[in-house]
Write an enzyme that holds these catalytic residues in place. Structure first.
Site, PDB file in Angstrom:
ATOM      1  N   GLU A  57      53.836  34.932  28.628  1.00 39.32           N
ATOM      2  CA  GLU A  57      54.579  33.877  27.919  1.00 39.32           C
ATOM      3  C   GLU A  57      55.552  33.275  28.932  1.00 39.32           C
ATOM      4  O   GLU A  57      55.594  32.066  29.115  1.00 39.32           O
ATOM      5  CB  GLU A  57      55.329  34.474  26.713  1.00 39.32           C
ATOM      6  CG  GLU A  57      56.182  33.480  25.925  1.00 39.32           C
ATOM      7  CD  GLU A  57      57.063  34.159  24.852  1.00 39.32           C
ATOM      8  OE1 GLU A  57      57.251  35.398  24.919  1.00 39.32           O
ATOM      9  OE2 GLU A  57      57.589  33.443  23.974  1.00 39.32           O
ATOM     10  N   HIS A  94      56.737  38.206  13.988  1.00 39.98           N
ATOM     11  CA  HIS A  94      57.825  39.198  14.054  1.00 39.98           C
ATOM     12  C   HIS A  94      58.495  39.274  12.686  1.00 39.98           C
ATOM     13  O   HIS A  94      58.891  38.237  12.135  1.00 39.98           O
ATOM     14  CB  HIS A  94      58.844  38.788  15.118  1.00 39.98           C
ATOM     15  CG  HIS A  94      58.264  38.779  16.500  1.00 39.98           C
ATOM     16  ND1 HIS A  94      58.402  39.826  17.373  1.00 39.98           N
ATOM     17  CD2 HIS A  94      57.503  37.857  17.146  1.00 39.98           C
ATOM     18  CE1 HIS A  94      57.775  39.555  18.505  1.00 39.98           C
ATOM     19  NE2 HIS A  94      57.217  38.353  18.391  1.00 39.98           N
ATOM     20  N   HIS A 126      53.308  41.565  24.438  1.00 34.30           N
ATOM     21  CA  HIS A 126      53.665  40.235  24.922  1.00 34.30           C
ATOM     22  C   HIS A 126      53.494  40.228  26.439  1.00 34.30           C
ATOM     23  O   HIS A 126      53.992  41.126  27.119  1.00 34.30           O
ATOM     24  CB  HIS A 126      55.123  39.918  24.607  1.00 34.30           C
ATOM     25  CG  HIS A 126      55.392  39.577  23.178  1.00 34.30           C
ATOM     26  ND1 HIS A 126      55.165  40.433  22.155  1.00 34.30           N
ATOM     27  CD2 HIS A 126      55.903  38.450  22.619  1.00 34.30           C
ATOM     28  CE1 HIS A 126      55.511  39.859  21.001  1.00 34.30           C
ATOM     29  NE2 HIS A 126      55.972  38.652  21.264  1.00 34.30           N
ATOM     30  N   HIS A 170      50.280  37.474  14.912  1.00 33.22           N
ATOM     31  CA  HIS A 170      51.484  37.587  15.754  1.00 33.22           C
ATOM     32  C   HIS A 170      52.685  37.011  15.008  1.00 33.22           C
ATOM     33  O   HIS A 170      52.948  35.802  15.061  1.00 33.22           O
ATOM     34  CB  HIS A 170      51.259  36.851  17.077  1.00 33.22           C
ATOM     35  CG  HIS A 170      52.333  37.082  18.095  1.00 33.22           C
ATOM     36  ND1 HIS A 170      52.104  37.717  19.302  1.00 33.22           N
ATOM     37  CD2 HIS A 170      53.658  36.772  18.101  1.00 33.22           C
ATOM     38  CE1 HIS A 170      53.230  37.769  19.996  1.00 33.22           C
ATOM     39  NE2 HIS A 170      54.196  37.191  19.289  1.00 33.22           N
ATOM     40  N   ASP A 217      54.644  33.289  15.434  1.00 35.76           N
ATOM     41  CA  ASP A 217      55.666  34.036  16.183  1.00 35.76           C
ATOM     42  C   ASP A 217      56.911  34.292  15.327  1.00 35.76           C
ATOM     43  O   ASP A 217      57.090  35.398  14.805  1.00 35.76           O
ATOM     44  CB  ASP A 217      56.025  33.282  17.472  1.00 35.76           C
ATOM     45  CG  ASP A 217      56.409  34.184  18.624  1.00 35.76           C
ATOM     46  OD1 ASP A 217      56.331  35.410  18.457  1.00 35.76           O
ATOM     47  OD2 ASP A 217      56.789  33.658  19.689  1.00 35.76           O
ATOM     48  N   ASP A 218      57.776  33.293  15.223  1.00 33.17           N
ATOM     49  CA  ASP A 218      59.032  33.408  14.462  1.00 33.17           C
ATOM     50  C   ASP A 218      59.222  32.067  13.743  1.00 33.17           C
ATOM     51  O   ASP A 218      60.028  31.230  14.176  1.00 33.17           O
ATOM     52  CB  ASP A 218      60.214  33.649  15.414  1.00 33.17           C
ATOM     53  CG  ASP A 218      59.964  34.812  16.357  1.00 33.17           C
ATOM     54  OD1 ASP A 218      60.164  35.968  15.955  1.00 33.17           O
ATOM     55  OD2 ASP A 218      59.537  34.560  17.505  1.00 33.17           O
TER      56      ASP A 218
HETATM   57  N1  ADE Z   1      60.655  38.600  19.856  1.00 33.42           N
HETATM   58  C1  ADE Z   1      60.591  37.683  18.902  1.00 33.42           C
HETATM   59  N2  ADE Z   1      59.940  36.587  19.335  1.00 33.42           N
HETATM   60  C2  ADE Z   1      59.582  36.827  20.615  1.00 33.42           C
HETATM   61  C3  ADE Z   1      58.893  36.095  21.605  1.00 33.42           C
HETATM   62  N3  ADE Z   1      58.417  34.861  21.395  1.00 33.42           N
HETATM   63  N4  ADE Z   1      58.714  36.669  22.812  1.00 33.42           N
HETATM   64  C4  ADE Z   1      59.189  37.883  23.032  1.00 33.42           C
HETATM   65  N5  ADE Z   1      59.845  38.620  22.140  1.00 33.42           N
HETATM   66  C5  ADE Z   1      60.031  38.098  20.937  1.00 33.42           C
HETATM   67 ZN    ZN Z   2      56.232  37.161  19.741  1.00 32.79          ZN
END
Ligand code: ADE
Ligand code: ZN
Length: 343
Positions: free
Chosen positions: A210, A29, A207, A27, A288-289
């Site tokens: 969350e 991005h 997703h 996961h 994630d990011d």
């Molecule tokens: N796009 C990038 N990170 C995200 C996240 N944590 N939740 C939803 N969309 C995303």
């Molecule tokens: Zn994500």
């Protein structure tokens, strides 16, 4: 289970072993993995004004989840050509390799790569794959792509994204999914796009859970019929749903550092990843990011070890779960599993 206060703290040696484990990340991005210095450099080259995107210390600046999505999209403005995405691919795979990641899947959005146009998307994909091949050769990290639509862009834009996914489905584009603002629209609005991707042979993830609660996770399983769920952590609020996840083997792409930084949970000790795993849910670990959330895969593994007492064998098992749940073909998976056995 040993109570937290009764456990021996892990030694420096244990933590070093854990940091050095080979890892699999499901996961991530693509744009969200862009180091801030990389985005700043491109902004300078292209004279794009990115005021408000960075803090004084150079990190990404955002207040909350929705603002994070805005800042993410603002930063993405500097990624204007296939070559930019090729360079980004190299940069993010360098970080993956530095963290011991041997296989990862990134979320790629045709919305950001050519605005949903199939011809443009093919050009972006070509540049990304070229960079990925070089990274595999030079650094030994394998990348595969999961095309994602963006929930807050709406179902009408999800259809061309799914078409791009379906037309380029194969050994490299291996899945389809959805990110974006979970509080916007309903999952069933995206059924057409998910069905198109499924019919093209793509594996599915979305997703869910969350920000919204367990009913959203249930809808992802029962309506979109996904094999994996991005986050899914709020399933813990409904134990019957947790049992359903365990029985059906739906895999959660859990991103603990992201959840804590964005305020889904106050700290890692309050995060449900260990409870979900103890109840039989297949959990995996991702970032994630990572630069947005000041994390990386080493930090995630070490924090889980420190907080929940997960030892190297537990984390090896979690990594194996991720390799088993990867959307790549059997040959690639077997190659990754073999590497996990020998490292
Ligand atoms: N796009 C990038 N990170 C995200 C996240 N944590 N939740 C939803 N969309 C995303
Ligand atoms: Zn994500």
């Amino acid at each position: 289970m040993t109570r937290r206060e009764d456990r021996e703290p892990l030694s420096e040696e244990d933590l070093a072993e854990i940091a050095a484990l080979p890892k699999v990340e499901l996961h991530l991005h693509h744009e969200g993995a862009a180091p801030p210095a990389f985005i700043r450099g491109l902004a300078q080259e292209k004279s794009v004004n990115l005021s408000g995107v960075f803090r004084a210390d150079g990190s990404y600046a955002y207040r909350d989840f929705v603002h994070f999505l805005n800042v993410y999209e603002a930063a993405t403005q500097v990624l204007q050509t296939p070559r930019d995405y090729g360079r980004l691919t190299t940069a993010l795979l360098e970080d993956c390799a530095a963290n011991g990641v041997i296989y990862c899947e990134t979320f790629l959005s045709p919305d950001f790569c050519g605005g949903g146009d199939l011809g443009a998307w093919r050009e972006y994909l070509h540049a990304i794959r070229e960079a990925a091949e070089a990274a595999e050769r030079d650094m030994g990290v394998v990348l595969r792509g999961v095309v994602t639509c963006v929930r807050h862009f709406g179902p009408d834009r999800a259809k061309p994204a799914a078409r791009c996914a379906a037309e380029t489905a194969g050994n490299w584009i291996v899945g389809f999914g959805m990110g974006g603002d979970e509080n916007r629209g309903e999952l069933r609005d995206f059924m057409y796009a998910f069905d198109m991707a499924r019919e093209a042979g793509l594996k599915l993830t979305t997703h869910a859970g969350e920000w919204r609660g367990p009913s959203e996770v249930r809808a992802a399983v029962e309506e979109l019929r996904v094999a994996r769920i991005g986050h899914g952590v709020r399933a813990i609020e409904d134990l019957a749903l947790v049992d359903l996840l365990a029985e059906t083997g739906v895999v959660l792409e859990v991103c603990p550092g992201s959840n804590v930084t964005l305020g889904v949970y106050p700290d890692l000790a309050a995060h449900p990843i260990a409870r979900l795993r103890e109840r039989g849910v297949k959990v995996t670990v991702s970032t994630d990011d990572p630069p947005f959330f000041h994390t990386n895969m080493r930090r995630e593994y070490v924090s889980l070890a420190q907080t929940f007492g997960w030892d190297a064998d537990t984390l090896r098992a979690v990594t194996r779960t991720a390799a088993d749940a990867a959307f790549c073909n059997t040959d690639t998976r077997d190659r990754i599993l073999k590497q996990l056995d020998t490292k």
